[in-house]
Scaffold this motif. Sequence first.
Motif, PDB file in Angstrom:
ATOM      1  N   ILE A 229      -8.786   5.604  -8.931  1.00 29.02           N
ATOM      2  CA  ILE A 229      -7.924   6.591  -8.283  1.00 29.02           C
ATOM      3  C   ILE A 229      -6.574   5.989  -7.890  1.00 29.02           C
ATOM      4  CG2 ILE A 229      -8.822   6.092  -5.985  1.00 29.02           C
ATOM      5  CD1 ILE A 229      -7.812   9.555  -7.303  1.00 29.02           C
ATOM      6  N   LEU A 230      -6.521   4.687  -7.640  1.00 24.67           N
ATOM      7  CA  LEU A 230      -5.262   4.017  -7.292  1.00 24.67           C
ATOM      8  C   LEU A 230      -4.596   3.366  -8.498  1.00 24.67           C
ATOM      9  CD1 LEU A 230      -6.151   2.333  -3.874  1.00 24.67           C
ATOM     10  CD2 LEU A 230      -5.088   4.550  -4.298  1.00 24.67           C
ATOM     11  N   GLY A 231      -5.130   3.622  -9.680  1.00 29.03           N
ATOM     12  CA  GLY A 231      -4.560   3.067 -10.889  1.00 29.03           C
ATOM     13  C   GLY A 231      -5.236   1.776 -11.300  1.00 29.03           C
ATOM     14  N   ALA A 232      -4.673   1.136 -12.322  1.00 30.90           N
ATOM     15  CA  ALA A 232      -5.223  -0.110 -12.857  1.00 30.90           C
ATOM     16  C   ALA A 232      -4.085  -1.073 -13.148  1.00 30.90           C
ATOM     17  CB  ALA A 232      -6.039   0.164 -14.118  1.00 30.90           C
ATOM     18  N   ASP A 233      -4.429  -2.365 -13.242  1.00 24.00           N
ATOM     19  CA  ASP A 233      -3.404  -3.372 -13.504  1.00 24.00           C
ATOM     20  C   ASP A 233      -3.223  -3.577 -15.006  1.00 24.00           C
ATOM     21  OD1 ASP A 233      -5.617  -4.788 -14.273  1.00 24.00           O
ATOM     22  OD2 ASP A 233      -5.457  -6.340 -12.740  1.00 24.00           O
ATOM     23  N   THR A 234      -2.543  -4.630 -15.382  1.00 26.43           N
ATOM     24  CA  THR A 234      -2.197  -4.847 -16.792  1.00 26.43           C
ATOM     25  C   THR A 234      -3.415  -5.174 -17.663  1.00 26.43           C
ATOM     26  OG1 THR A 234      -1.725  -7.161 -16.257  1.00 26.43           O
ATOM     27  CG2 THR A 234       0.120  -5.620 -16.240  1.00 26.43           C
ATOM     28  N   LEU A 235      -4.535  -5.541 -17.047  1.00 26.30           N
ATOM     29  CA  LEU A 235      -5.763  -5.780 -17.806  1.00 26.30           C
ATOM     30  C   LEU A 235      -6.757  -4.633 -17.660  1.00 26.30           C
ATOM     31  CD1 LEU A 235      -6.385  -9.592 -17.118  1.00 26.30           C
ATOM     32  CD2 LEU A 235      -5.364  -8.512 -19.146  1.00 26.30           C
ATOM     33  N   GLY A 236      -6.326  -3.565 -17.023  1.00 25.74           N
ATOM     34  CA  GLY A 236      -7.190  -2.406 -16.856  1.00 25.74           C
ATOM     35  C   GLY A 236      -8.200  -2.533 -15.736  1.00 25.74           C
ATOM     36  N   ARG A 237      -8.003  -3.470 -14.834  1.00 24.29           N
ATOM     37  CA  ARG A 237      -8.934  -3.644 -13.733  1.00 24.29           C
ATOM     38  C   ARG A 237      -8.600  -2.673 -12.601  1.00 24.29           C
ATOM     39  NH1 ARG A 237      -7.952 -10.076 -13.504  1.00 24.29           N
ATOM     40  NH2 ARG A 237      -5.844  -9.199 -13.389  1.00 24.29           N
ATOM     41  N   SER A 238      -9.642  -2.123 -11.986  1.00 26.41           N
ATOM     42  CA  SER A 238      -9.476  -1.119 -10.940  1.00 26.41           C
ATOM     43  C   SER A 238      -8.756  -1.715  -9.734  1.00 26.41           C
ATOM     44  CB  SER A 238     -10.842  -0.580 -10.507  1.00 26.41           C
ATOM     45  OG  SER A 238     -10.742   0.154  -9.310  1.00 26.41           O
ATOM     46  N   LEU A 239      -7.644  -1.103  -9.337  1.00 25.42           N
ATOM     47  CA  LEU A 239      -6.908  -1.582  -8.166  1.00 25.42           C
ATOM     48  C   LEU A 239      -7.670  -1.294  -6.878  1.00 25.42           C
ATOM     49  CD1 LEU A 239      -3.204  -0.727  -9.020  1.00 25.42           C
ATOM     50  CD2 LEU A 239      -4.285  -2.966  -8.956  1.00 25.42           C
ATOM     51  N   LEU A 240      -8.432  -0.198  -6.849  1.00 23.95           N
ATOM     52  CA  LEU A 240      -9.237   0.099  -5.663  1.00 23.95           C
ATOM     53  C   LEU A 240     -10.278  -0.992  -5.444  1.00 23.95           C
ATOM     54  CD1 LEU A 240      -9.999   2.031  -3.372  1.00 23.95           C
ATOM     55  CD2 LEU A 240     -11.488   3.228  -4.985  1.00 23.95           C
TER      56      LEU A 240
END
Length: 303
Positions: free
Chosen positions: A73-84
């Motif tokens: 829900i808070l997006g993902a980083d450059t490797l697609g890992r959950s920011l939440l």
Amino acid sequence: METQAAQKRASRIPLPFKLLFRDPLAGAAAVFLIIVTACAIIAPMLIGHLAEAPNFRARNMAPFSLEQGFAYILGADTLGRSLLARLAVGARNTLGIAAIAVMCSLLIGGTLGLIAGYSRGWLGNAIMRATDIVMSFPSLLLALIVLFSLGPSIPNLILVLAITRVPIYLRTTRAEVLEVRERMFVSAATALGASDLRLIFSHIAPMVLPTVLTIGAIDFATVVLAESSLSFLGLGIQAPAFTWGSMVATGRGYLANAWWVAFWPGLAILLTTLSLNILSSWWRTYADPHQRWRLELGKKERK
């Protein structure tokens, strides 16, 4: 009858909680810190595996999208890992390191402060001169020197954070001891033959402890910021482990096209330190019997 029952339930609520939640700002800060602490303890057990698991379908996913599930829900980083998930794991690391560092500095500084305040000989003077040497270095510079020499790691990070904060607790404790040791009950215990250790730890320390704990609550926010700064500079916790500060450092290179990678951990640092400062300021007022009337006055004015 219902009014009387409500009054009885209200009377069972401890006074600190009554006064705390009558102050909207302090109450909101307390609720936020409770939520952050609960997330730091519980969330890594539920979604912690997503904090290090790459998901290339979600690379740089913008926030507020449920395509990959609520964990994104808070997006993902450059490797697609959950920011939440990374925020939850980072909260556990950030708050855990800060808590251990504060407890170590409080224990060491408080003990040395008791000795320096009670001792009238060379030992007290030696402790204070050593404290002056530590305080002569800027805390961030001292941290950089120690971590560069010993190498960045969690134990070294905790060590350097504790060392730089020890003088605060030492000087505060010493000042309190110098005043308490002249009171009548200490003189009476001395006349009855109490040993120095008994005087320090049974009679003087309980009188000093509330003040030191208040300083620790105020200082916790400073330690969180210091840890985040060192991790941002790459001298704190090392990969694959991470904290909020290292998350901000990771995302600073993607501010143009993926601002959320650095924004959420930066916002978490801001809100956590702000809440800690608000709550510690409220606690300082409540813990001082001469200032508590301000909270009581606010309570009566609202009625």
